[in-house]
Design a protein around this motif. Structure first.
Motif, PDB file in Angstrom:
ATOM      1  N   UNK A 163       0.836  -1.200   0.000  1.00 20.66           N
ATOM      2  CA  UNK A 163       0.000   0.000   0.000  1.00 20.66           C
ATOM      3  C   UNK A 163       0.874   1.255   0.000  1.00 20.66           C
ATOM      4  N   UNK A 164       1.969   1.228   0.779  1.00 22.04           N
ATOM      5  CA  UNK A 164       2.883   2.376   0.796  1.00 22.04           C
ATOM      6  C   UNK A 164       3.550   2.562  -0.566  1.00 22.04           C
ATOM      7  N   UNK A 165       3.900   1.452  -1.213  1.00 21.67           N
ATOM      8  CA  UNK A 165       4.498   1.542  -2.552  1.00 21.67           C
ATOM      9  C   UNK A 165       3.492   2.116  -3.542  1.00 21.67           C
ATOM     10  N   UNK A 166       2.231   1.684  -3.422  1.00 17.22           N
ATOM     11  CA  UNK A 166       1.195   2.205  -4.305  1.00 17.22           C
ATOM     12  C   UNK A 166       1.025   3.711  -4.136  1.00 17.22           C
ATOM     13  N   UNK A 167       1.030   4.178  -2.871  1.00 12.36           N
ATOM     14  CA  UNK A 167       0.905   5.616  -2.626  1.00 12.36           C
ATOM     15  C   UNK A 167       2.121   6.368  -3.152  1.00 12.36           C
ATOM     16  N   UNK A 168       3.296   5.751  -3.028  1.00 11.94           N
ATOM     17  CA  UNK A 168       4.507   6.400  -3.540  1.00 11.94           C
ATOM     18  C   UNK A 168       4.463   6.540  -5.057  1.00 11.94           C
ATOM     19  N   UNK A 169       3.976   5.502  -5.742  1.00 12.18           N
ATOM     20  CA  UNK A 169       3.840   5.568  -7.209  1.00 12.18           C
ATOM     21  C   UNK A 169       2.786   6.602  -7.592  1.00 12.18           C
ATOM     22  N   UNK A 170       1.689   6.630  -6.817  1.00 10.80           N
ATOM     23  CA  UNK A 170       0.638   7.623  -7.084  1.00 10.80           C
ATOM     24  C   UNK A 170       1.161   9.035  -6.883  1.00 10.80           C
ATOM     25  N   UNK A 171       2.017   9.226  -5.869  1.00  8.22           N
ATOM     26  CA  UNK A 171       2.600  10.544  -5.633  1.00  8.22           C
ATOM     27  C   UNK A 171       3.462  10.979  -6.820  1.00  8.22           C
ATOM     28  N   UNK A 172       4.158  10.024  -7.421  1.00 10.88           N
ATOM     29  CA  UNK A 172       4.940  10.341  -8.621  1.00 10.88           C
ATOM     30  C   UNK A 172       4.020  10.735  -9.767  1.00 10.88           C
ATOM     31  N   UNK A 173       2.947   9.961  -9.927  1.00  8.80           N
ATOM     32  CA  UNK A 173       2.000  10.255 -11.022  1.00  8.80           C
ATOM     33  C   UNK A 173       1.318  11.600 -10.839  1.00  8.80           C
ATOM     34  N   UNK A 174       1.048  11.962  -9.572  1.00 11.33           N
ATOM     35  CA  UNK A 174       0.365  13.220  -9.302  1.00 11.33           C
ATOM     36  C   UNK A 174       1.310  14.404  -9.241  1.00 11.33           C
ATOM     37  N   UNK A 175       2.611  14.175  -9.403  1.00 12.80           N
ATOM     38  CA  UNK A 175       3.552  15.272  -9.414  1.00 12.80           C
ATOM     39  C   UNK A 175       4.056  15.685  -8.051  1.00 12.80           C
ATOM     40  N   UNK A 176       3.784  14.912  -7.023  1.00 10.59           N
ATOM     41  CA  UNK A 176       4.214  15.256  -5.671  1.00 10.59           C
ATOM     42  C   UNK A 176       5.634  14.769  -5.383  1.00 10.59           C
ATOM     43  N   UNK A 177       6.146  13.885  -6.217  1.00 13.13           N
ATOM     44  CA  UNK A 177       7.500  13.352  -6.016  1.00 13.13           C
ATOM     45  C   UNK A 177       8.084  12.992  -7.367  1.00 13.13           C
ATOM     46  N   UNK A 178       9.406  13.119  -7.460  1.00  8.15           N
ATOM     47  CA  UNK A 178      10.077  12.812  -8.732  1.00  8.15           C
ATOM     48  C   UNK A 178      10.382  11.334  -8.880  1.00  8.15           C
ATOM     49  N   UNK A 215      13.894   3.106 -11.997  1.00  5.28           N
ATOM     50  CA  UNK A 215      14.685   2.960 -13.224  1.00  5.28           C
ATOM     51  C   UNK A 215      13.836   3.230 -14.458  1.00  5.28           C
ATOM     52  N   UNK A 216      12.585   2.763 -14.429  1.00  2.00           N
ATOM     53  CA  UNK A 216      11.676   3.004 -15.550  1.00  2.00           C
ATOM     54  C   UNK A 216      11.393   4.497 -15.707  1.00  2.00           C
ATOM     55  N   UNK A 217      11.211   5.192 -14.588  1.00  3.03           N
ATOM     56  CA  UNK A 217      10.979   6.634 -14.654  1.00  3.03           C
ATOM     57  C   UNK A 217      12.189   7.353 -15.248  1.00  3.03           C
ATOM     58  N   UNK A 218      13.387   6.978 -14.778  1.00  4.50           N
ATOM     59  CA  UNK A 218      14.594   7.610 -15.320  1.00  4.50           C
ATOM     60  C   UNK A 218      14.763   7.306 -16.811  1.00  4.50           C
ATOM     61  N   UNK A 219      14.474   6.076 -17.168  1.00  2.00           N
ATOM     62  CA  UNK A 219      14.572   5.706 -18.583  1.00  2.00           C
ATOM     63  C   UNK A 219      13.550   6.459 -19.424  1.00  2.00           C
ATOM     64  N   UNK A 220      12.358   6.634 -18.871  1.00  2.34           N
ATOM     65  CA  UNK A 220      11.311   7.357 -19.593  1.00  2.34           C
ATOM     66  C   UNK A 220      11.711   8.810 -19.839  1.00  2.34           C
TER      67      UNK A 220
END
Length: 459
Positions: free
Chosen positions: A193-208, A227-232
């Motif tokens: 659940x914490x990982x899901x919120x962390x990914x959601x925070x990235x999607x919502x622009x709250x974290x890089x 790594x996928x985000x950096x590659x993207x």
């Protein structure tokens, strides 16, 4: 709360199903074991009574002696289910307990075991189930058959009571284990659940990137996402550079061909001019699409739609001073646009500019949110009191370069650029009849959480 389709729900129901099966099986096995134990105890008791009668018979010498008896008082009560009988070898009745008076109990018909004991289950005339044990005893060359019967119904009642109590206890244990399983499942799945919120925070622009410490089982997943985000980001940056290089590489040769064609006369020059114009339009179209796709693919961007619309309405009032623009500013709970600010400004600016151009002096702008199949969406409504569009024209103007009135300044690309951006963001664009009499444009776009940001006061 366990939601359908979740891992916690699957673990809970799997554990609950296994617990039900295991506990029911345990209850059945315990009941069967208890029943066998009581039956064996009853048989041993009856066997002991047979030996006691044999000893009394030996001591009395006379098988019909009234002194032959058992100490258990149940053998003296009628219909007690506890009986004993001494028969001769030929089956003739010799002696019996008081409880047997008036009752005809058959002899045991089962074969004797290695110890010379026969046992059988019958019902007496009163419906009581009996366990009967019979053994042959030889005294002074005379063989006697001693039969003792015990109340098996009492034993079965004890078994039934034990079964009911066992299932009550096992049911309580099962409920506690199921609750414990649900609690353990939720605790064990908290890192997910914490990982899901962390990914959601990235999607919502709250974290890089995905942050936090995770168990060894899912820590590689968090690292792979980063790594996928950096590659993207790298891929998008390379795509932008290639798009820019392609633009510079193609525009100059096309411009040279166009200028050369315009400087010459003849059919060939006309064909070259026409084809280079098509090439230029196609290059512009696909470069624009590539630019939009690259820009909107960046994860984590969001924009304040209210502030952008306040800024745009101020600009449009200066560009179109003869048009009254009424903007109904929403409250602070309006969700933000999930995407690039420049993209939203380009979509809203094109739509608002078109409404001002075609209106007869009145334009209305409203922002809100709506829930649908795609979740919560940002809803922008722009309507005017102009001539409006028919249903066929409404579909036609969304095509690239189509203009219904060539007298109005413009390239005809505005609405098509809006449509391109809407498609990239997975939004919806609809053209309808406005209550003001003209055109109503409804634009639905994805939303982002505010993420603790506070809007600045605006006019």
């Amino acid at each position: 709360m366990l939601r359908k389709g979740s891992i916690a729900a699957a673990l809970f129901w799997l554990s609950a199903g296994w617990l039900v099966l295991a506990l029911v099986t345990t209850g059945v096995l315990l009941t069967d074991l208890y029943s066998r134990t009581l039956d064996a105890t009853l048989t041993d008791t009856l066997d002991f009574h047979v030996e006691s009668l044999a000893g009394a018979l030996l001591e009395a010498g006379d098988p019909q002696d009234d002194g032959i008896a058992l100490a258990d008082p149940r053998f003296e009560r009628p219909r007690s289910g506890w009986y004993w009988i001494i028969r001769g070898e030929e089956g003739g009745l010799i002696n019996l307990s008081t409880s047997v008076v008036g009752i005809d109990l058959p002899a045991v018909g089962a074969a004797a075991d290695a110890m010379g004991r026969s046992t059988e289950v019958i019902n007496d005339p009163f419906g009581t189930q009996l366990r009967m044990v019979e053994r042959s005893v030889t005294l002074d060359d005379t063989t006697y058959r001693i039969t003792v019967a015990g109340n098996l119904t009492e034993v079965l009642k004890l078994v039934a009571d034990f079964r009911d109590q066992a299932f009550i206890v096992l049911g309580a244990v099962g409920i506690m284990l199921a609750v414990m399983s649900a609690i353990v499942g939720r605790i064990a799945l908290r890192p997910i659940a914490r990982l899901s919120k962390a990914v959601e925070a990235v999607r919502e622009g709250e974290s890089a990137e995905v942050t936090g410490t995770y168990p060894t089982e899912i820590a590689p997943l968090a690292e792979e996402v980063n790594e996928l985000l950096r590659s993207n980001v790298q891929i998008i940056e390379r795509a932008r550079n290639q798009v820019g290089n392609l633009a510079h590489g193609l525009k100059t040769p096309i411009a040279v061909l166009r200028n050369e064609a315009h400087a010459r006369k003849g059919a060939l020059a006309d064909i070259v001019a026409s084809e280079t114009e098509k090439m230029s339009n196609m290059v512009s179209t696909y470069l624009e699409r590539a630019r939009l796709a690259a820009r909107t693919s960046v994860v984590g961007k969001k924009a304040d739609a209210t502030m952008i619309m306040l800024r745009l309405t101020r600009v449009m009032r200066k560009i179109h001073p003869d048009v009254t623009i009424a903007f109904q500013r929403p409250d602070a709970s309006l969700p933000w646009f999930r995407g690039d600010e420049a993209d939203f400004e380009e979509m809203a600016g094109n739509l608002l500019d078109n409404a001002c151009k075609w209106s007869r002096g009145q334009v209305g702008v409203r922002l809100g949110s709506v829930r649908g199949e795609k979740g919560t969406q940002l809803l922008m409504r722009i309507d005017d009191n102009g001539p409006g569009l028919s249903e066929a024209d409404a579909q036609k103007v969304l095509r690239r370069g189509v203009r219904l009135d060539e007298k109005t300044p413009g390239t005809g690309l505005g609405l098509d650029i809006v449509k391109e951006l809407v498609d990239v963001y997975g939004g919806e664009l609809e053209l309808k009849r406005s209550q003001l009499g003209g055109l109503l444009v409804e634009l639905r776009l994805p939303t982002a959480r505010l993420g603790g940001l506070v809007r600045s006061p605006g006019n």
